[in-house]
Write an enzyme that holds these catalytic residues in place. Sequence first.
Site, mmCIF file in Angstrom:
data_model
loop_
_atom_site.group_PDB
_atom_site.id
_atom_site.type_symbol
_atom_site.label_atom_id
_atom_site.label_comp_id
_atom_site.label_asym_id
_atom_site.label_seq_id
_atom_site.Cartn_x
_atom_site.Cartn_y
_atom_site.Cartn_z
ATOM 1 N N GLU A 60 -11.471 -2.863 3.388
ATOM 2 C CA GLU A 60 -10.666 -2.452 4.546
ATOM 3 C C GLU A 60 -11.517 -1.934 5.696
ATOM 4 O O GLU A 60 -11.270 -2.262 6.859
ATOM 5 C CB GLU A 60 -9.625 -1.396 4.146
ATOM 6 C CG GLU A 60 -8.402 -1.934 3.432
ATOM 7 C CD GLU A 60 -8.632 -2.183 1.941
ATOM 8 O OE1 GLU A 60 -9.753 -1.899 1.468
ATOM 9 O OE2 GLU A 60 -7.711 -2.661 1.261
ATOM 10 N N HIS A 129 -0.051 5.132 -3.245
ATOM 11 C CA HIS A 129 0.494 3.940 -2.595
ATOM 12 C C HIS A 129 1.740 4.247 -1.766
ATOM 13 O O HIS A 129 2.471 3.334 -1.400
ATOM 14 C CB HIS A 129 0.862 2.877 -3.640
ATOM 15 C CG HIS A 129 -0.321 2.177 -4.222
ATOM 16 N ND1 HIS A 129 -1.340 2.851 -4.856
ATOM 17 C CD2 HIS A 129 -0.653 0.864 -4.269
ATOM 18 C CE1 HIS A 129 -2.237 1.973 -5.277
ATOM 19 N NE2 HIS A 129 -1.849 0.768 -4.930
#
Lengths: 325, 366
Positions: A60, A129
């Site tokens: 990322e 998450h």
Amino acid sequence: MPVITYRQALNDALAEELERDESVFLMGEEVAEYNGAYKITEGLWKRFGDKRVIDTPISEAGFIGLGVGAAMMGLRPVMELMFWSFAYVAYDQIINNAGCVRYMSGGLINCPLVIRGPANGGTNVGATHSHTPENFLANTPGLKVVCPATPADAKGLMKAAIRDNDPVCVMENTLLYGDQGEVPEGDYVIPIGVADVKREGTDVSLIAHGRAVLTCLAAAHRLHEEFNISAEVVDLRSIRPLDEETVLDSVRKTHRAVLVDENKPFCGVSAQIATMIQEKAFDDLDAPVQRVCSLDAPAIYSPPLEIQQLPTADRIIQKVLAVCS
Amino acid sequence: MSVTRAEKPKKTGKSPVDYAKAPINADLTPKQKLGFLADMLRIRRFEQASLKLYQQGKMGGFLHLYIGQESVAVGTLALMGENDHAITAYRDHGHALVVGMSMNECMAELLGKATGCSKGKGGSMHFFAPDKNFWGGHGIVAGQTPLGLGIAFALKYKGLKGCCLTYLGDGAVNQGVFHESLNIAALWDIPVVYIIENNQYSMGTSLARSSAIKSCLAERATGYDMDWDIVNGENLYEVRAKTWDAMQRAHEKCRPAILEIDTYRYYGHSVADANAKKYRKPEEIEFYKQNHDPINLWENRLKEEGIADEAVIKKLDDAAKKEAAAAVQFAEDSPFPELESIFDDIYYEVDMGTESGQTGRHFFND
Ligand SMILES: Cc1ncc(C[n+]2csc(CCOP(=O)(O)OP(=O)(O)O)c2C)c(N)n1
Ligand SMILES: [Mg+2]
């Protein structure tokens, strides 16, 4: 007007912008050959090819940084984060580079970058998450943040984000991807920074963004049916820039505000809205501003409890009854 | 399984290969060679002048001096063509001057003046000149490494034959994002050339105390199936020859590379480095100044080649000093930015007064 899903609305927006502008490309983990972890980019790789729709390694920081560099060069990267929760490993690139490069260069550079993906709790995937970092991102002057709640808003705001010449974070929601709604056909663009009154009312303003808007609508329905209270629902849609006038107009009309926010309460988006209301509409208030936020703990896994951790219609109704009595 | 690792050649002052004969160097004119000297002198005199201002308390924050490393910026950046770009970290004054930024705008930026290259908003670590293909000036160690990748990605995307020279320090090689960038660069054939300016220290931490493999940093490229080389940074011809090779590979084959250029900084990590004399011995610094100073070595080379004598060198040096003094004057005479300007240059759409920039509230002051 055609009725399509939130997912399809996003897919249409991406396809139309890819078609319209050669400088737009999509990049992220599993966005191309796999059709997207949540199928938002379904069919786009097949249609637009390797150059425009690109699968990345699980890096990322690396690929978001790449997007910032490419945007500085005038391209319009649309970067998918499989979850906004994963933005934290790319935080430096988002805040320091996308957010600050224009300022540090004295305006010589701009960064027309979109970072998009889901940012929500409620799917039983635990704390790592389930983050909703819209408050963190909106805390950075230089970034823009939008949170569409409906299919139409998803399409219109995504298209506006891609055309915007500043970095825009689009916070979607996995729980909404399957929702259906009417979406205008053709080039439907919603300006960033314009809130939307999703339901008119006279007794109390429910002010929210993202999925909390839908929770508010459910609460408003019950308030009307069960308590004969008329609640107005204001959807912020854009967190930064913020449409203050629509919020203030609503509060001036109803004289009561309950802010509903899937953020955690401490320095959540609703904290900013609350301070704005007391600064600018204090004399219009008949009751203290109230908030309904996610319960202040990391996102819990246990499915029945997670439902209660996020704002519920019941909690909203209780707060409304408290200020309307 | 055992592997043999590259042994870095010992510093000899002279390279075993005569890089002056490399194609990129063979046709250099005396004027160009003197130009390299002029640029190295300009960097040194600019920074010495800035150091004085710092010591007079006229500057805030950090001042990371490049003195001792001049041959790296001059040797590499002078190779840039129309579609080549560059980006570096916070030790950026040398790079800025070589790509053509003026001493005036740079000095004014150091003093936080409105006439500075970033209007006083960036400071020493954040010089930018996109019109000269120079993308900064970045304060977060290795934070620029994926940006360089993205710039090179954009060149390839647009079908332009160019590359992005992306500079980082010997300490920055240990940041994760650099490794993510290396992998992506090699995986996708991105024309980025990473240039490690190995000055042997990251702040007060020697290379031996920061990297597991001490003999070579560039060799990490092999983990990513990428070309690499090590370069004796005090030899301008070698810097040019090896950098040009890497740039050619990027231009022709879109292949990335890592170059590790040996160099040395004379001053502390920044001028505010309180431990500057603790983590290395003054004798070490003196040794480098005496034996490995890139400017001295280049001057000697030009004398050997009959291109320069003391008088010529003095003329260039005087010009550099004069230019630096004028820049100090310019910076001191320039106004500070107006307080209102603090809200400019944050959002493009707001600055341009577009409809988007006028929709919704962008700033949240009380
Ligand atoms: C992410 C991050 N961590 C730490 C720092 C503080 N810091 C600035 S420079 C530096 C040393 C870096 O050394 P090196 O990469 O060798 O570059 P040099 O200073 O020698 O040019 C450190 C630790 C920083 N700016 N950014
Ligand atoms: Mg170093």
